[in-house]
Each structure stands twice: as structure tokens, then as C-alpha cells.
Write an enzyme that holds these catalytic residues in place. Sequence first.
Site, PDB file in Angstrom:
ATOM      1  N   ALA A 151     -57.338  57.959  -7.375  1.00 20.49           N
ATOM      2  CA  ALA A 151     -56.039  57.757  -6.694  1.00 20.49           C
ATOM      3  C   ALA A 151     -54.853  58.105  -7.586  1.00 20.49           C
ATOM      4  O   ALA A 151     -53.849  58.639  -7.105  1.00 20.49           O
ATOM      5  CB  ALA A 151     -55.922  56.312  -6.195  1.00 20.49           C
ATOM      6  N   THR A 152     -54.927  57.787  -8.862  1.00 22.21           N
ATOM      7  CA  THR A 152     -53.777  58.032  -9.745  1.00 22.21           C
ATOM      8  C   THR A 152     -54.252  58.536 -11.116  1.00 22.21           C
ATOM      9  O   THR A 152     -55.454  58.530 -11.415  1.00 22.21           O
ATOM     10  CB  THR A 152     -52.939  56.741  -9.980  1.00 22.21           C
ATOM     11  OG1 THR A 152     -53.769  55.772 -10.613  1.00 22.21           O
ATOM     12  CG2 THR A 152     -52.391  56.172  -8.678  1.00 22.21           C
ATOM     13  N   GLY A 153     -53.293  58.938 -11.916  1.00 17.45           N
ATOM     14  CA  GLY A 153     -53.543  59.238 -13.329  1.00 17.45           C
ATOM     15  C   GLY A 153     -54.493  60.396 -13.571  1.00 17.45           C
ATOM     16  O   GLY A 153     -54.439  61.425 -12.891  1.00 17.45           O
ATOM     17  N   ILE A 154     -55.354  60.214 -14.565  1.00 17.32           N
ATOM     18  CA  ILE A 154     -56.281  61.275 -14.993  1.00 17.32           C
ATOM     19  C   ILE A 154     -57.206  61.670 -13.845  1.00 17.32           C
ATOM     20  O   ILE A 154     -57.448  62.857 -13.600  1.00 17.32           O
ATOM     21  CB  ILE A 154     -57.107  60.779 -16.213  1.00 17.32           C
ATOM     22  CG1 ILE A 154     -56.182  60.535 -17.421  1.00 17.32           C
ATOM     23  CG2 ILE A 154     -58.202  61.769 -16.564  1.00 17.32           C
ATOM     24  CD1 ILE A 154     -56.843  59.762 -18.571  1.00 17.32           C
TER      25      ILE A 154
ATOM     26  N   ASP B  99     -63.757  47.912  -4.023  1.00 17.50           N
ATOM     27  CA  ASP B  99     -63.363  47.179  -5.232  1.00 17.50           C
ATOM     28  C   ASP B  99     -64.574  47.143  -6.163  1.00 17.50           C
ATOM     29  O   ASP B  99     -65.515  46.392  -5.950  1.00 17.50           O
ATOM     30  CB  ASP B  99     -62.906  45.762  -4.869  1.00 17.50           C
ATOM     31  CG  ASP B  99     -62.523  44.951  -6.094  1.00 17.50           C
ATOM     32  OD1 ASP B  99     -62.679  45.469  -7.234  1.00 17.50           O
ATOM     33  OD2 ASP B  99     -62.074  43.811  -5.917  1.00 17.50           O
TER      34      ASP B  99
ATOM     35  N   TYR C 276     -61.026  45.878 -23.676  1.00 17.45           N
ATOM     36  CA  TYR C 276     -60.880  47.297 -23.304  1.00 17.45           C
ATOM     37  C   TYR C 276     -61.712  48.205 -24.214  1.00 17.45           C
ATOM     38  O   TYR C 276     -62.587  48.944 -23.746  1.00 17.45           O
ATOM     39  CB  TYR C 276     -59.409  47.713 -23.355  1.00 17.45           C
ATOM     40  CG  TYR C 276     -59.199  49.127 -22.891  1.00 17.45           C
ATOM     41  CD1 TYR C 276     -59.170  49.434 -21.532  1.00 17.45           C
ATOM     42  CD2 TYR C 276     -59.076  50.175 -23.795  1.00 17.45           C
ATOM     43  CE1 TYR C 276     -59.022  50.737 -21.089  1.00 17.45           C
ATOM     44  CE2 TYR C 276     -58.922  51.487 -23.358  1.00 17.45           C
ATOM     45  CZ  TYR C 276     -58.886  51.754 -22.008  1.00 17.45           C
ATOM     46  OH  TYR C 276     -58.747  53.051 -21.567  1.00 17.45           O
TER      47      TYR C 276
ATOM     48  N   LYS D 218     -65.333  50.233 -23.482  1.00 15.92           N
ATOM     49  CA  LYS D 218     -65.469  51.684 -23.661  1.00 15.92           C
ATOM     50  C   LYS D 218     -66.545  52.000 -24.708  1.00 15.92           C
ATOM     51  O   LYS D 218     -67.270  52.983 -24.591  1.00 15.92           O
ATOM     52  CB  LYS D 218     -64.123  52.295 -24.061  1.00 15.92           C
ATOM     53  CG  LYS D 218     -63.048  52.178 -22.982  1.00 15.92           C
ATOM     54  CD  LYS D 218     -63.424  52.953 -21.726  1.00 15.92           C
ATOM     55  CE  LYS D 218     -62.309  52.957 -20.689  1.00 15.92           C
ATOM     56  NZ  LYS D 218     -62.686  53.695 -19.451  1.00 15.92           N
TER      57      LYS D 218
HETATM   58  P1  NAD Z   1     -54.806  54.844 -13.679  1.00 10.95           P
HETATM   59  O1  NAD Z   1     -54.448  53.401 -13.569  1.00 10.95           O
HETATM   60  O2  NAD Z   1     -53.811  55.867 -13.253  1.00 10.95           O
HETATM   61  O3  NAD Z   1     -56.157  55.124 -12.871  1.00 10.95           O
HETATM   62  C1  NAD Z   1     -57.177  54.178 -12.746  1.00 10.95           C
HETATM   63  C2  NAD Z   1     -57.753  54.287 -11.351  1.00 10.95           C
HETATM   64  O4  NAD Z   1     -58.786  53.297 -11.233  1.00 10.95           O
HETATM   65  C3  NAD Z   1     -56.708  53.995 -10.256  1.00 10.95           C
HETATM   66  O5  NAD Z   1     -56.811  54.976  -9.243  1.00 10.95           O
HETATM   67  C4  NAD Z   1     -57.089  52.620  -9.767  1.00 10.95           C
HETATM   68  O6  NAD Z   1     -56.746  52.376  -8.417  1.00 10.95           O
HETATM   69  C5  NAD Z   1     -58.614  52.634  -9.981  1.00 10.95           C
HETATM   70  N1  NAD Z   1     -59.154  51.277 -10.041  1.00 10.95           N
HETATM   71  C6  NAD Z   1     -58.723  50.246 -10.816  1.00 10.95           C
HETATM   72  N2  NAD Z   1     -59.417  49.133 -10.546  1.00 10.95           N
HETATM   73  C7  NAD Z   1     -60.317  49.467  -9.580  1.00 10.95           C
HETATM   74  C8  NAD Z   1     -61.306  48.723  -8.878  1.00 10.95           C
HETATM   75  N3  NAD Z   1     -61.503  47.423  -9.093  1.00 10.95           N
HETATM   76  N4  NAD Z   1     -62.049  49.376  -7.966  1.00 10.95           N
HETATM   77  C9  NAD Z   1     -61.837  50.694  -7.711  1.00 10.95           C
HETATM   78  N5  NAD Z   1     -60.912  51.441  -8.331  1.00 10.95           N
HETATM   79  C10 NAD Z   1     -60.151  50.838  -9.255  1.00 10.95           C
HETATM   80  O7  NAD Z   1     -55.255  55.044 -15.180  1.00 10.95           O
HETATM   81  P2  NAD Z   1     -55.737  56.314 -16.041  1.00 10.95           P
HETATM   82  O8  NAD Z   1     -55.026  56.204 -17.321  1.00 10.95           O
HETATM   83  O9  NAD Z   1     -55.690  57.575 -15.280  1.00 10.95           O
HETATM   84  O10 NAD Z   1     -57.243  55.896 -16.317  1.00 10.95           O
HETATM   85  C11 NAD Z   1     -58.356  56.673 -15.924  1.00 10.95           C
HETATM   86  C12 NAD Z   1     -59.478  56.399 -16.913  1.00 10.95           C
HETATM   87  O11 NAD Z   1     -59.083  56.899 -18.191  1.00 10.95           O
HETATM   88  C13 NAD Z   1     -59.776  54.909 -17.119  1.00 10.95           C
HETATM   89  O12 NAD Z   1     -61.175  54.730 -17.215  1.00 10.95           O
HETATM   90  C14 NAD Z   1     -59.101  54.603 -18.439  1.00 10.95           C
HETATM   91  O13 NAD Z   1     -59.681  53.509 -19.105  1.00 10.95           O
HETATM   92  C15 NAD Z   1     -59.323  55.912 -19.167  1.00 10.95           C
HETATM   93  N6  NAD Z   1     -58.432  56.124 -20.316  1.00 10.95           N
HETATM   94  C16 NAD Z   1     -57.073  56.130 -20.144  1.00 10.95           C
HETATM   95  C17 NAD Z   1     -56.249  56.301 -21.248  1.00 10.95           C
HETATM   96  C18 NAD Z   1     -54.750  56.313 -21.114  1.00 10.95           C
HETATM   97  O14 NAD Z   1     -54.056  56.249 -22.150  1.00 10.95           O
HETATM   98  N7  NAD Z   1     -54.190  56.395 -19.924  1.00 10.95           N
HETATM   99  C19 NAD Z   1     -56.819  56.478 -22.516  1.00 10.95           C
HETATM  100  C20 NAD Z   1     -58.198  56.471 -22.655  1.00 10.95           C
HETATM  101  C21 NAD Z   1     -58.992  56.291 -21.544  1.00 10.95           C
END
Ligand code: NAD
Length: 254
Positions: free
Chosen positions: A10-13, A41, A150, A154
Site C-alpha cells: 500500500a505504501t513506501g517501498i 491484518d 525491530y 529483522k
Molecule cells: P511503510 O509503512 O510505508 O509500509 C509498510 C506496509 O506494511 C504498509 O503498506 C502497511 O499498511 C503494511 N502493514 C503494516 N502492518 C500491517 C499488518 N498488520 N497487516 C498487513 N499489512 C501491514 O514502510 P516501508 O518503510 O515501506 O517498509 C517496508 C518494509 O521495509 C518493512 O518491512 C520495513 O521494516 C522495511 N524497511 C524499511 C526501512 C525504512 O527506513 N523505511 C529500512 C529497512 C527496512
Amino acid sequence: MRTYAMTGGATGIGAELKRQLQDGGHTVISVDIKEGDIIADLSTVDGRETAIGGIQRMAPDGLDGFIPCAGLPPVAKPLSLIAQVNYFAVVATVKGLRGLLEKKKGSVLFVSSNSAPMVAVEDSFVQNCLAGDEEAACTEIDGRDGHTAYAGSKRAVTVWMRRHVVEYAAAGVRMNAVAPGITMTPLTDRVFADAELGPVMKEFGDSVPVGRPAQPVDIANVMRFMLSDEASYLCGSVFFVDGGSDAMMRADDF
Ligand code: NAD
């Protein structure tokens, strides 16, 4: 064209990777708590079953790839949610989708973090995760701190991947992990806004050797390569995509 399933699209990476794969003409089945083809969920056992069952119905012929990308930040509360989403949901969905991945000799791309090496494998939380004891892991982490929750989740997911690489490869399924550094997403916004962890993370962001934190596209570009035919010999690899932070912190340790 290929069929991929992912969580956290949905968002982010995850959203950026989904966009890139779709732009390449591929089908992407997205599971998320907010919006997607399957709403689930993943912190709950029911939600994990909804995700697996929904993907099985939408991709009966198999998967070319699965990306369990959904994750929660170190500021999520209660901390047990982090264990549930970042570790237990990941392992449960990978196991549940193994049959579909075997059908197409697909690959799994885990989303680790460059924080993973900051918690030792011997840590009791990591050990509880790896033992598959969700109740013990959740009870323990609720009494500890967000960083351990966290980075420990990981670490555990990356070690789980490495321990199962040989078994899955024998069944035709390759597994790899990307380990991003600080990336500007809604997850990072939540950490930056935290009174305790915010300043620490900002300082860490300022120290990135290449001079800036990542944008989602920086991470998704590498993930798309890791899922492509060009990377078909990749198996058990952990790619740090963090602008040099891991090398800065652990120069001699690889
Ligand atoms: P983000 O919050 O934009 O994306 C996380 C996604 O997970 C969202 O779409 C959210 O709705 C979904 N989500 C959260 N809880 C959920 C649940 N209970 N059930 C179903 N979906 C759920 O964050 P991001 O930064 O894009 O993170 C993506 C991945 O990258 C994650 O695993 C995060 O740990 C990892 N990561 C992120 C970073 C960073 O700095 N942003 C660094 C290292 C790793």
C-alpha cells in the site's frame, strides 16, 4: 509476464516495487491491512490465513515470486505487534505459499534491514522467534525496547531465510533478502516523529556515507533486479542497500 504476490504494497517501498513490476507488465497480488487485492491484518493468525488463501485463489497456477514486505517500525505499540508482523507473519506466509512458488520455480525476496546485525543471534528474543514460539517472543518483547523488537525481528527473519535456503533451493525455490538503510517512507516518518528514537534516527540519517537517506525507488530498483531473470543464480544473498552505512559500521565484519 510474471505473477508476483506481496504484502505491504500500500505504501513506501512495497508500493514503489508494485508500481515498477506492474509497469513491466507483470501481475502483482497485493496483501495489506490498508488497501490492496486482499485486505488482511497479518499480525493475526486469521489474517495470515486470509492472505495465503486469497493468494492461492488468485494465483492457482503458481507464483514467480513472493515479497513479504509488510513491516512495522520500532515505535509501533505494543512491541509484540512488531514480532507478529515483521517475523511471524513473514515466516507463516512464506511457508503457506511454498507450494505455489514450487510450481513456477519462483523466488522469495525478504525485506530485512541494515539494523539486523545490531542484535545478536544469541539474543533470547531472536531465539524465541527462531524457535517459532510466538507467545514467548511476544511476551518477552513487550517488556523490552523498540530497537530490539525491530532489529531483532529483522535479524530473526534473515537467519530464518539463511537456515532454510538449502531446503527451499532443493525444491526449486530461491530465497534472498534486501537489507535497506533509512528510507523515506511513512514508516520512517513515524520514527522521526518519536521523541526518543526520532533524534537518534535523524543523526543516523545524516551519517549515511553517500550523503542522503534512500528514497523508496532506490530500494525497489534493486529488489526488481533481485526478482529478475538476470538474478537467477542469486540464492541466500543479503543485499545491503543503505548508501554505505553497514560498511561504515561493520567494515571488517562480513
Ligand atoms: P511503510 O509503512 O510505508 O509500509 C509498510 C506496509 O506494511 C504498509 O503498506 C502497511 O499498511 C503494511 N502493514 C503494516 N502492518 C500491517 C499488518 N498488520 N497487516 C498487513 N499489512 C501491514 O514502510 P516501508 O518503510 O515501506 O517498509 C517496508 C518494509 O521495509 C518493512 O518491512 C520495513 O521494516 C522495511 N524497511 C524499511 C526501512 C525504512 O527506513 N523505511 C529500512 C529497512 C527496512
